[in-house]
Design a protein around this motif. Sequence first.
Motif, PDB file in Angstrom:
ATOM      1  N   HIS A  34     -67.027  83.103   9.113  1.00  0.00           N
ATOM      2  CA  HIS A  34     -66.795  84.510   8.794  1.00  0.00           C
ATOM      3  C   HIS A  34     -65.744  85.080   9.741  1.00  0.00           C
ATOM      4  N   ASN A  35     -64.759  85.760   9.196  1.00  0.00           N
ATOM      5  CA  ASN A  35     -63.680  86.395   9.967  1.00  0.00           C
ATOM      6  C   ASN A  35     -62.893  85.408  10.835  1.00  0.00           C
ATOM      7  N   SER A  69     -57.567  79.983   2.137  1.00  0.00           N
ATOM      8  CA  SER A  69     -58.015  80.167   0.747  1.00  0.00           C
ATOM      9  C   SER A  69     -58.010  78.864  -0.026  1.00  0.00           C
ATOM     10  N   LYS A  72     -61.177  77.097   0.764  1.00  0.00           N
ATOM     11  CA  LYS A  72     -62.311  77.791   0.142  1.00  0.00           C
ATOM     12  C   LYS A  72     -62.374  77.495  -1.352  1.00  0.00           C
ATOM     13  N   ALA A  95     -70.175  82.868  -1.994  1.00  0.00           N
ATOM     14  CA  ALA A  95     -70.631  83.022  -0.603  1.00  0.00           C
ATOM     15  C   ALA A  95     -70.625  81.677   0.127  1.00  0.00           C
ATOM     16  N   GLY A  98     -67.270  80.592   1.439  1.00  0.00           N
ATOM     17  CA  GLY A  98     -66.653  81.363   2.506  1.00  0.00           C
ATOM     18  C   GLY A  98     -66.043  82.692   2.102  1.00  0.00           C
ATOM     19  N   PHE A  99     -66.250  83.096   0.857  1.00  0.00           N
ATOM     20  CA  PHE A  99     -65.706  84.384   0.412  1.00  0.00           C
ATOM     21  C   PHE A  99     -66.679  85.500   0.752  1.00  0.00           C
ATOM     22  N   ASN A 100     -66.129  86.637   1.148  1.00  0.00           N
ATOM     23  CA  ASN A 100     -66.960  87.771   1.537  1.00  0.00           C
ATOM     24  C   ASN A 100     -67.477  88.554   0.346  1.00  0.00           C
ATOM     25  N   THR A 101     -66.715  88.568  -0.746  1.00  0.00           N
ATOM     26  CA  THR A 101     -67.150  89.315  -1.934  1.00  0.00           C
ATOM     27  C   THR A 101     -66.928  88.487  -3.190  1.00  0.00           C
ATOM     28  N   SER A 104     -63.334  89.244  -4.648  1.00  0.00           N
ATOM     29  CA  SER A 104     -62.213  88.536  -4.011  1.00  0.00           C
ATOM     30  C   SER A 104     -62.221  87.064  -4.423  1.00  0.00           C
TER      31      SER A 104
END
Length: 135
Positions: A34-35, A69, A72, A95, A98-101, A104
């Motif tokens: 994350h981040n 990306s 991911k 999720a 590794g995607f936050n939403t 996206s």
Amino acid sequence: MRKEITPTLKDDILDQHCQDLKSVTKTKKLFLKHNLSLIDLSNETGIPVDEVKKIFNERLQLTFFEFISEYKINEAKQLLINIREDQFSITTIAAQSGFNTHSSFETIFKQHTNMSPEEFRIKHFIIEPDSSSPD
């Protein structure tokens, strides 16, 4: 007569660092962090931040975001096509990749594959037998 250009030691080092960057990102699944930042990537690979930036610009011709990306999306593709009894929803796969939403994930997935995750799953899925069930 043209002089043949030989790679410099610096080029060889950058090429090796490029391979190391790809390898460590994949094996440690850094793209799931994350981040994740350039500094994190530098720390994990042992490659100085300035060289990581140079690799993105000169060797890969990608931004940091595009580089991460791709990993991911490849992770998501594997999860989408390997369906088992415990089939994951698209949101769960987003999720776990590794995607936050979810939005996206949908947007970036479509940019990379020209199809939605649902369309990709339908086109490419593989049903794997449950190894715990008797034959």
